[in-house]
Each structure stands twice: as structure tokens, then as C-alpha cells.
Design a protein around this motif. Structure first.
Motif: not given
Length: 672
Positions: A219-225, A233-235, A263-267
Motif C-alpha cells: 500500500s502506498t500514497t500518490f500525491k501531487i505537490e 493525494q490518494e492511497s 507527481a510522486q508515489v511513496e517508495t
């Protein structure tokens, strides 16, 4: 066969000489004549030999060694996978192997996005096209037996998929795979789709494609900053069965200008390559939308084609009104008049009062008399007949660049038969071609009248071109971009400058970065002897670069591809004149070669001859396979050449000498 011709030539020469000196028909005998006859016979024979030009055939045999074409991956990914030393070692081993060099003709090439002769390896190629490394040697050495040794990590970033490349019957392929073949868990942003432009206070869609290589549930988190602000942000969850996800959401344009976002997805804790977990992108927010009015008296497919083309650009909105409908023309940037006739009299008066720019599309039943009475720029001969005409694009059109538009082979449109005569300067976008006859009569043209701009399409049938565009390329881009270039020109009353520039506000690192300029003389004609230079400054490092612009199809161009990411300011100057134009743009980070964590040995396995796949430091194993390859054997080639039996220059000298001797002797003996 040649001796028969020479014999016939000799007989003919003797007969001609005997006839000319009366040896066949005269009984008189002159002791001097035999010498003249001999000279004449030799001269005629020499002339006939010159025409026969006898040749002899020479056959030789040449032994051709099979070719060993070594294609070496010179892209950044080899360095990033830590395989540059291993690859260099293997290349040197092949170069220095005396047995391979004795058996084969060994050729070395480097490749990244293109193929080049091998000099040295730098591993700085920013993209990789493996398909070219396979297809180009086959094209270059199509008549030779060869084996391609492909030294690569198997990761392709541009071009068509190499797994579908075909090998001809004279080619075998042996890949050597560089990079870790172990599969590690990896999260990756495969693609991010977003429009380059948005309107203020509007929402714009974002589409993101994520992928996961691994077997565990994660399970990870995607977000745009943007800066320190999180915009979305969403899981996201992945497992062995669900290895990809598509995210669709909207962002809001809150302020005007260029907005750079990440845009990045948690590693994951086990990930080796984290650079592919983020992607920089940008959106330029515009605070005004062009509003365009189309007035018509009829329903026609052209109107739908124009509307779809204009609204393919989200900066523009087209409103369609019947000429009898109430409408406030002053609310619109420009007006399109379709099917021009006397019903437009009131609208025409209002447009002139408001100084609106217009585009007249004559349509199927135009009132030419009304058109001639209500414009000051041109007149059309009034005939009831129409021609079927095809377009000829005017590449010298000065107001915007037409070199990228191709309308060759497009279906004809209908245009009035009469010729157009101008009372002001008309700038044709297209000329008429009637059948196979290319004319200088404009089909589509623009002109300036005071402070306003106007365009005329002298016919109907634009919908045919948009349909043909889709049949040719499966999209409408060629047609839509031409319409939007026309609308862009008509939507502005900005005074034309002698030096104008065209560029984008941001580029990605792997984009081709082109800046173009149009340079005109005092009569606003293209100036092809100008000297233009661009001074580029990196806003962060303050580094300065000066480069010249070169002429390309009525524009001056400079290619700035390869610049590192950052913000840049530039100034374009025209030498010997006080003409300058400035601007700025951003280059966003995107290293496509840094998206891979291991080698793609599965892809290379599918194209290897007899599944012969090799790994670093297996040159000895590769050599054993090559030496046993039945294709890689010497070939004996027969070469047949033809050489002339005579030297025509020498023979010409002999002929002239013989003629001179005969003339002198005849003169000396009083026969002339």
C-alpha cells in the motif's frame, strides 16, 4: 563476336578505299594511288574500330569474410546500472581477439537514439533505440553474411519495439545482456497525461499510470505537490494480481502563469531505483479565452469541421448563430461569416463599425456581387460556374509558419470560376490547382485593412480536408492546427514586428528544444541574409551561451536540445540593426534512461538467434558459437569486368595523323 565485327570493318575499309581511288571501276593505273588507298583504308578501319569499341571480358574471384557487426549501447542507463566497466572490457576483448579478427570482418558501432561509427564510449546517450541497432546494419550490409553482436541492457526508450524486428536470411543476432537480471520490487510512474494549458479558475484533468513489479501486497500514497502545497493525494494498493493502476482526477487553476508541479508515489523499503517514483510536469494557466462568433444562413458540414477544429484548442470557444438571431458582436474577438450573401448586410455594417477581424468562407452559393460591393481589398469575377480545385500550400506565407502542414493529395473543394484581382496586398495561404494545372490564383488568403485583419476562403468543402486528415493519420492534427493558426492570427490586432520569435514556455529534458525567429526587411518581406544570434543565460548558474540561428524554410532556427533542467532567459539580436527580442523558458527534469532498475533479458531472449543469450565476460562462449555458426563462412564472389581493347584518345590521335599525312601527300602530288 568481336572478331567478326573487326573483320567486317577491315573489309569495309578496303572496299571504301578501292572505290574512292577508282581501283574497282577504272582501268587506269597510277603508281601513287596504292599508297593513298592504303592510308585511306587504315583511316576508315580506325574510325570503324572507334565506333565498334571492342572490349574483352575479365573474370576474377574474391573471397569475402563474413561480417561481425558489434553494436554497443552508449546510453546513460549502462552507467546507471553500473555496467560500463564490464561492457568496456568485453568490447576490448572482441577488438583484441586475433582469432575473431582473422575469421571475420569486425565492425564496431555505438548506438543510443541513433547509430554512429564507434570511436569511444561516453555513456551519455539520453535515449535508446535498440530497433535501429538491429535494422540499420541489415540495411547497410544487406548483401553480406553477418552476425550482429548486441551489447545492451535491453531497455529501449524511443523507437518501435525491437522485439518485433525481423532478421533477414543473411543475418544472425547474438545479444550480450548488461545489468542485474534479478527482479526487485519497484513502483513506477509510467506515464502522466496533462494539458499544457488551462484557463484561470477552470479545472483541468490529470491522468497517471502507475505500475508495480513485485509479488507482495503493498500500500502506498500518490500525491501531487506544488512547492510545499499538496494539491492532490490518494492511497493506492498493489499485489501479485493487481500490478497497475490508472488514476484520474482534476486540479484547479487558481492563478495565472507557469505552475511547476511534482507527481510522486511513496517508495517501498526494498526499492533500488527511486528516481522513477516521481515525475515533474507543468501547466501554463491563461486568464482569457478567445470567443469567436460564426454567423451563417445555412447548415453545412464545413461548420462542424470549423467548430471542432477551433475548439480542439481549449483556449477558444466558438458560438454559432443564424444571421437572423439576436447577438452582440462586440462580445467576440472575431467573426466568421459562412455562406456570404446579401443577408449579411446588417452584420457587415456592425463589424466595420466595431473594427472586428473577420474570416469569410464563401460557401456553396455565395453572392459575388454583394461581396464585391462590400469590400475594398479584392474583386472576384462574377460567373455562375464553380471549379473543383485542390490546395497548393504557400510555404512563403509570412504571417505564420506553414512548413509543417501537408495537404498533398487532399480531395478538391468547390471554388468560384472567376479570377481574383486585388486592390491591396493579399497574402495567400493556398493557391488553386485545377486538375493538373497549378495556378497563382489564391484559394485561401489574408490581408490587412487599416487596423483590422481579414481572411477569405474562396470556396466550400473544408469538411473533406478534415476527413482526409483522419484517413491519412488517424487524427485531425494537420487540419486543426492550420485552422487554429489562422484563428490565432485573426484574434489579435497586434502590430506586426520585423523580428518575431516562437517558442514554448517549458520543455522536458528529453524534448527537442527549438526556438524560431522570423526576420523581415522594411517592406515586411523575408530577409534571408540576416545574422541572428541568441544569448542564453541559466537563471540559476548564470552561465552564458551564445549560438547562431540558421535559416530553415523562411525561418531562423536554433536547436537547444541537450540543455540541463533549469530556468533560462534569452535574448535574440539581429546584427547591424537595433532589433532584439527576449523571452524565458523552463526545462523540467525527466531522465527517461533512469527509469530502469535491471536489464530486460526477456526481451533480448525473444530476438536472439537459436536463443543464444550471453552475459558479461562470456566473450569466449560467444566466440565458440560464432565460429560454429554455419552462416558465418567465407563466400567466394565472382566479379566480371569489361576492358576496352583500345585507347580511344590514342586512336583519335592516329586517325588525325593519318588524315594529315594523306592530305599532305595529296597536296604534294597535286591531287588537291
Amino acid at each position: 563476336m568481336i572478331w567478326i565485327w573487326l573483320t567486317l570493318a577491315a573489309c569495309a575499309a578496303i572496299i571504301i578505299a578501292l572505290i574512292q581511288y577508282n581501283y574497282l571501276f577504272s582501268r587506269a593505273r597510277d603508281k601513287r594511288k596504292p599508297w593513298f588507298a592504303v592510308l585511306r583504308a587504315i583511316t576508315v578501319f580506325s574510325i570503324l574500330v572507334l565506333f565498334i569499341s571492342p572490349k574483352f571480358e575479365s573474370t576474377s574471384y574474391q573471397t569475402l569474410k563474413p561480417q561481425l557487426v558489434v553494436m554497443v549501447d552508449n546510453s546513460i542507463s549502462i552507467e546507471q546500472l553500473g555496467m560500463s566497466d564490464a561492457l568496456n572490457t568485453d568490447v576490448l576483448n572482441i577488438k583484441n581477439d586475433s582469432e575473431l579478427n582473422k575469421k571475420f570482418e569486425v565492425l564496431f558501432y555505438n548506438f543510443d537514439a541513433s547509430v554512429t561509427p564507434s570511436d569511444s564510449l561516453s555513456f551519455n546517450g539520453k535515449s535508446t533505440d535498440i530497433s535501429k541497432a538491429i535494422s540499420e546494419p541489415q540495411e547497410l550490409y544487406r548483401d553480406r553474411n553477418k552476425s550482429i553482436v548486441l551489447l545492451t541492457d535491453g531497455n529501449q526508450t524511443v523507437g518501435k519495439s525491437y522485439q518485433y524486428e525481423k532478421l533477414d536470411r543473411k543475418t544472425h543476432l547474438y545479444p550480450i545482456v548488461y545489468g542485474d537480471t534479478t527482479n526487485y520490487p519497484d513502483l513506477k510512474i509510467n506515464q502522466l497525461n496533462v494539458n499544457r494549458f488551462s484557463y484561470l479558475k477552470n479545472e483541468y484533468p490529470v491522468e497517471v499510470f502507475l505500475s508495480y513489479s513485485g509479488t507482495d501486497d503493498v500500500s502506498t500514497t500518490f500525491k501531487i505537490e506544488e512547492g510545499n502545497t499538496t494539491l492532490h493525494q490518494e492511497s493506492v494498493r498493489f499485489n501479485s494480481a493487481q500490478k497497475s493502476a490508472v488514476l484520474n482526477f482534476n486540479l484547479t487553476s487558481n492563478s495565472v502563469g507557469l505552475h511547476k508541479m511534482v507527481a510522486q508515489v511513496e517508495t517501498l523499503p526494498q526499492e533500488k531505483n527511486t528516481s522513477n517514483n516521481k515525475r515533474d510536469f507543468a501547466v501554463e494557466v491563461i486568464d482569457q479565452q478567445s470567443k469567436i462568433l460564426l454567423l451563417t444562413t445555412t447548415i453545412h458540414p464545413d461548420i462542424a469541421a470549423i467548430k471542432n477544429a477551433i475548439e480542439s484548442n481549449q483556449q477558444r470557444k466558438l458560438t454559432i448563430k443564424n444571421i437572423n438571431d439576436p447577438v452582440d458582436i462586440n462580445e467576440f474577438n472575431m467573426v466568421i461569416l459562412y455562406g456570404y450573401n446579401s443577408a449579411f448586410a446588417k452584420a457587415n455594417s456592425t463589424i466595420k463599425t466595431l473594427n472586428k477581424n473577420t474570416w469569410i468562407v464563401l460557401g456553396t452559393k455565395p453572392d459575388i456581387s454583394f461581396l464585391n460591393r462590400n469590400n475594398e481589398a479584392f474583386q472576384i469575377e462574377n460567373y455562375p460556374q464553380f471549379d473543383d480545385v485542390q490546395p497548393i500550400v504557400n510555404e512563403a506565407y509570412p504571417n505564420f509558419n506553414l512548413e509543417s502542414f501537408n495537404f498533398d493529395g487532399y480531395p478538391p473543394v468547390q471554388s468560384p470560376f472567376g479570377q481574383i484581382t486585388a486592390s491591396t496586398t493579399l497574402q495567400p495561404l493556398m493557391f488553386k490547382q485545377i486538375g493538373n494545372v497549378k495556378t497563382q490564383q489564391p484559394l485561401w488568403f489574408t490581408y490587412d485593412l487599416g487596423t483590422t485583419r481579414h481572411a477569405v476562403f474562396a470556396g466550400s468543402g473544408l469538411w473533406r480536408w478534415r476527413t482526409q486528415n483522419y484517413l491519412d493519420s488517424k487524427d485531425f492534427r494537420n487540419f486543426d492546427e492550420l485552422i487554429n493558426s489562422q484563428i490565432q492570427y485573426l484574434s489579435s490586432n497586434k502590430k506586426r514586428d520585423r523580428l518575431s520569435i516562437d517558442y514554448k514556455t517549458f520543455y522536458y529534458e528529453n524534448d527537442r528544444i527549438l526556438i524560431s525567429a522570423q526576420y523581415l526587411n522594411d517592406n515586411y518581406e523575408f530577409k534571408d541574409d540576416g545574422i541572428l544570434n541568441i544569448q542564453l543565460t541559466n537563471a540559476d548558474t548564470k552561465e552564458h551561451i551564445i549560438r547562431p540561428l540558421v535559416i530553415s524554410n523562411y525561418n531562423y532556427l536554433v536547436d537547444l536540445s541537450g540543455l540541463p533542467a533549469g530556468s533560462y532567459e534569452f535574448l535574440i539580436t539581429a546584427s547591424n540593426e537595433k532589433l532584439t527580442r527576449s523571452g524565458n523558458f523552463n526545462i523540467l527534469e525527466f531522465d527517461i534512461e533512469n527509469q530502469f532498475v535491471n536489464a530486460n533479458y526477456q526481451g533480448l531472449q525473444t530476438i536472439a538467434t537459436d536463443n543464444n543469450l550471453f552475459f558479461p565476460r562470456q566473450i569466449q562462449e560467444l566466440k565458440e558459437v560464432l565460429l560454429k555458426d554455419s552462416l558465418m563462412q567465407d563466400v567466394e564472389r565472382q566479379e566480371v569486368s569489361y576492358q576496352s581493347l583500345i585507347d580511344w584518345k590514342l586512336l583519335m590521335g592516329i586517325i588525325l595523323t593519318l588524315l594529315a599525312i594523306e592530305w599532305f601527300l595529296r597536296k604534294y602530288n597535286g591531287l588537291i
